[in-house]
Design a protein around this motif. Structure first.
Motif, mmCIF file in Angstrom:
data_model
loop_
_atom_site.group_PDB
_atom_site.id
_atom_site.type_symbol
_atom_site.label_atom_id
_atom_site.label_comp_id
_atom_site.label_asym_id
_atom_site.label_seq_id
_atom_site.Cartn_x
_atom_site.Cartn_y
_atom_site.Cartn_z
ATOM 1 N N LEU A 1 -17.665 109.360 88.060
ATOM 2 C CA LEU A 1 -17.735 110.593 88.840
ATOM 3 C C LEU A 1 -18.101 111.789 87.980
ATOM 4 O O LEU A 1 -18.807 112.694 88.425
ATOM 5 N N VAL A 2 -17.630 111.824 86.761
ATOM 6 C CA VAL A 2 -17.836 113.014 85.938
ATOM 7 C C VAL A 2 -18.991 112.851 84.969
ATOM 8 O O VAL A 2 -19.296 113.766 84.216
ATOM 9 N N SER A 3 -19.633 111.680 84.949
ATOM 10 C CA SER A 3 -20.718 111.487 83.990
ATOM 11 C C SER A 3 -21.872 112.412 84.314
ATOM 12 O O SER A 3 -22.296 112.529 85.456
ATOM 13 N N ALA A 4 -22.375 113.103 83.303
ATOM 14 C CA ALA A 4 -23.468 114.052 83.489
ATOM 15 C C ALA A 4 -24.792 113.353 83.303
ATOM 16 O O ALA A 4 -24.907 112.433 82.503
ATOM 17 N N PRO A 5 -25.832 113.772 84.037
ATOM 18 C CA PRO A 5 -27.157 113.181 83.834
ATOM 19 C C PRO A 5 -27.702 113.563 82.474
ATOM 20 O O PRO A 5 -27.470 114.664 81.984
ATOM 21 N N THR A 6 -28.399 112.622 81.844
ATOM 22 C CA THR A 6 -28.977 112.883 80.523
ATOM 23 C C THR A 6 -30.372 112.309 80.461
ATOM 24 O O THR A 6 -30.676 111.303 81.096
ATOM 25 N N VAL A 7 -31.235 112.980 79.692
ATOM 26 C CA VAL A 7 -32.543 112.448 79.329
ATOM 27 C C VAL A 7 -32.702 112.649 77.843
ATOM 28 O O VAL A 7 -31.924 113.372 77.214
ATOM 29 N N ALA A 8 -33.727 112.018 77.264
ATOM 30 C CA ALA A 8 -33.878 112.036 75.814
ATOM 31 C C ALA A 8 -34.620 113.262 75.311
ATOM 32 O O ALA A 8 -35.071 113.278 74.180
ATOM 33 N N GLN A 9 -34.761 114.331 76.115
ATOM 34 C CA GLN A 9 -35.527 115.485 75.686
ATOM 35 C C GLN A 9 -35.019 116.738 76.395
ATOM 36 O O GLN A 9 -34.141 116.670 77.260
ATOM 37 N N THR A 10 -35.575 117.891 76.014
ATOM 38 C CA THR A 10 -35.282 119.170 76.663
ATOM 39 C C THR A 10 -36.574 119.709 77.268
ATOM 40 O O THR A 10 -37.635 119.096 77.153
ATOM 41 N N ALA A 11 -36.456 120.856 77.926
ATOM 42 C CA ALA A 11 -37.650 121.482 78.505
ATOM 43 C C ALA A 11 -38.548 122.020 77.394
ATOM 44 O O ALA A 11 -38.122 122.195 76.250
ATOM 45 N N LEU A 12 -39.823 122.250 77.747
ATOM 46 C CA LEU A 12 -40.792 122.776 76.788
ATOM 47 C C LEU A 12 -40.842 124.304 76.880
ATOM 48 O O LEU A 12 -40.609 124.896 77.938
ATOM 49 N N GLU A 13 -41.186 124.938 75.771
ATOM 50 C CA GLU A 13 -41.295 126.396 75.726
ATOM 51 C C GLU A 13 -42.745 126.798 75.996
ATOM 52 O O GLU A 13 -43.669 126.263 75.380
ATOM 53 N N VAL A 14 -42.941 127.766 76.959
ATOM 54 C CA VAL A 14 -44.269 128.247 77.335
ATOM 55 C C VAL A 14 -44.408 129.708 76.891
ATOM 56 O O VAL A 14 -43.491 130.518 77.100
ATOM 57 N N LEU A 15 -45.561 130.024 76.277
ATOM 58 C CA LEU A 15 -45.831 131.380 75.794
ATOM 59 C C LEU A 15 -47.067 131.920 76.509
ATOM 60 O O LEU A 15 -48.140 131.302 76.467
ATOM 61 N N SER A 16 -46.892 133.093 77.171
ATOM 62 C CA SER A 16 -48.034 133.783 77.804
ATOM 63 C C SER A 16 -48.500 134.870 76.849
ATOM 64 O O SER A 16 -47.709 135.729 76.428
#
Length: 475
Positions: free
Chosen positions: A13-28
């Motif tokens: 019930l308390v397990s958090a979703p995980t993936v092997a990466q984070t979001a990418l940084e975008v520069l305008s």
């Protein structure tokens, strides 16, 4: 055991979703300067999705490679004002894309917000009108554009402005609940722009489904543990019973050993007493035997001395009588033996003389003429016939030689001596001897010594000096 099931369900019930990466940084960027920053989510290896409003005032856009830190130039494939999304193609990128969820967000579902630095988890609080969901995961102003992950680590939604329904731009979830929306509009936008994305084959299970699965797994684990415990208890019980039986057997064997040891000690004591008694009897018997033996030995010695004296006297008398009788007997035997020997010798002489004469007569009667034929070394032929009657009548035989005045059998050849050899008839047949010839005599290629007697038979080869003859006995 029930605590094991509860722990497993609570973990699900308390397990958090995980993936092997984070979001990418975008520069305008505008004229080389960064004017706005935000987040992007990789949907393929070279395509990312970000907030459209980040690109409004810039002339170029770049995405930071999370591995090397390099700024990779990106091109805008599409921008959608209605949803607030922009699709970027990143040159030279090799990102790890996220999978899209096959199910919509659900109230009460545990989620996570994927930012550039981390994943922050929380829950979907409620569903509002227009397919918008409230959740309690906060984000900062520079993290707008962060995507929502479901419990399976799949893309499930994005943060929106509750009233406009587009990507949130100025909201901060740290003070008020944040709104999110499902990804159906984004999926449609990507597919319309021929971007091939990965969508999960199955829906992510709900908390209840996950709890049921965890409960079932925990129940099966509990049953397995209980089965193992039952087997271990049965094994321990069997080992305990075996140990008790072994202890009882060891105790019985110990008691038997003690009884046997006591019996052995008693037997040993009895044996020692018996040995002492036997030793005393043996010593007594040996003493009595020694006394009797000494007495008997004295008696035997006296009897032996008397017997020896008597025997010696008897032997002396017998010896004298035997000597006298032997002398008389020897004289008598000598006289008788001398007479017998004389008669036997006379008889043997007569018998031998008669046998010799008979054999001589028989031998002479058997022989007729003897033919000696052959040649000398020059090839001259010789043929001499010896008269059988003359050969039988001549008591000393006939002389063979080259001189007729001295020989009865004449062979006129210089190699033959005047009296070369003698031939005669004896009880064993025809005989020959050399009389000391100059050139020698051979019978069957064997030289004769002077005076050596050999027998002649039909077919023998006779060599007299240089004359070579064959012996034939004529009928």
């Amino acid at each position: 055991m029930k605590s094991i099931i509860a722990t497993a369900i609570l973990a699900a019930l308390v397990s958090a979703p995980t993936v092997a990466q984070t979001a990418l940084e975008v520069l305008s960027n505008k004229r080389g300067d960064t004017i706005a920053e935000g987040l992007a989510i990789p949907v393929t290896q070279q395509v990312v999705v970000t907030r459209r409003s980040l690109l409004d005032n810039g002339d170029t856009v770049a995405v930071v490679d999370p591995v090397s830190g390099a700024r990779l130039q990106a091109d805008v494939l599409a921008s959608d004002r209605e949803t607030g999304f922009s699709i970027l193609s990143v040159n030279g990128a090799n990102f790890q894309p996220l999978t899209f969820s096959a199910s919509e967000l659900r109230a009460g579902e545990r989620i996570a917000l994927l930012t550039a630095a981390e994943q922050r988890s929380g829950f979907v609080l409620a569903q509002l009108d227009g397919g918008i969901f409230q959740h309690d995961v906060s984000y900062a102003v520079n993290e707008v554009g962060a995507m929502v992950l479901n419990r399976c680590g799949e893309l499930a939604g994005w943060n929106v402005d509750q009233f406009s329904g587009v990507f949130a731009s100025e909201l901060s979830g740290s003070e008020v609940p944040v709104d999110a929306k499902g990804l159906s509009a984004l999926v449609t936008l990507l597919q319309n722009n021929q971007v091939k994305i990965s969508i999960a084959a199955n829906a992510c299970p709900s908390l209840e489904e996950e709890a049921d699965a965890a409960r079932q797994a925990a129940q099966e684990e509990l049953e397995r543990i209980e089965s193992e415990l039952a087997e271990q208890q049965a094994e321990l019980e069997a080992q305990r019973q075996a140990a008790e039986e072994a202890a009882a057997q060891a105790e019985a064997e110990r008691e038997q050993s003690e009884a046997a040891a006591a019996a052995a000690r008693d037997a040993e004591a009895e044996l020692a007493a018996r040995e002492a008694e036997l030793e005393a009897q043996r010593q007594e018997a040996e003493a009595a035997q020694a006394a009797a033996a000494a007495e008997q030995e004295a008696e035997l010695a006296a009897a032996a001395a008397a017997l020896e004296a008597e025997q010696q006297a008897r032997e002396e008398a017998m010896a004298r009588a035997e000597q006298e009788a032997s002398r008389k007997q020897q004289l008598t035997l000598i006289g008788a033996l001398a007479g017998v020997i004389g008669l036997v010798v006379l008889l043997l002489v007569v018998i031998r003389s008669r046998k010799r004469q008979t054999a001589l007569d028989e031998a002479k009667a058997r022989f007729n003429d003897v033919l000696l034929s052959g040649h000398d070394g020059g090839g001259n032929p010789y043929r001499v016939r010896i008269d059988g009657g003359a050969l039988r009548q001549a008591e000393n035989g006939l002389v063979i030689g080259k001189n007729a005045s001295q020989a009865q059998v004449v062979i006129a050849n210089p190699q033959v001596s005047r009296t070369h050899a003698r031939i005669w008839v004896e009880d064993n047949g025809l005989k020959l001897t050399d009389l000391g010839s100059s050139n020698g005599t051979q019978v069957n290629d064997v030289p004769l010594q002077v005076g050596q007697v050999v027998a002649l038979t039909a077919g023998d080869k006779l060599a007299l000096g240089g004359v070579f003859l064959n012996v034939e006995l004529l009928d």
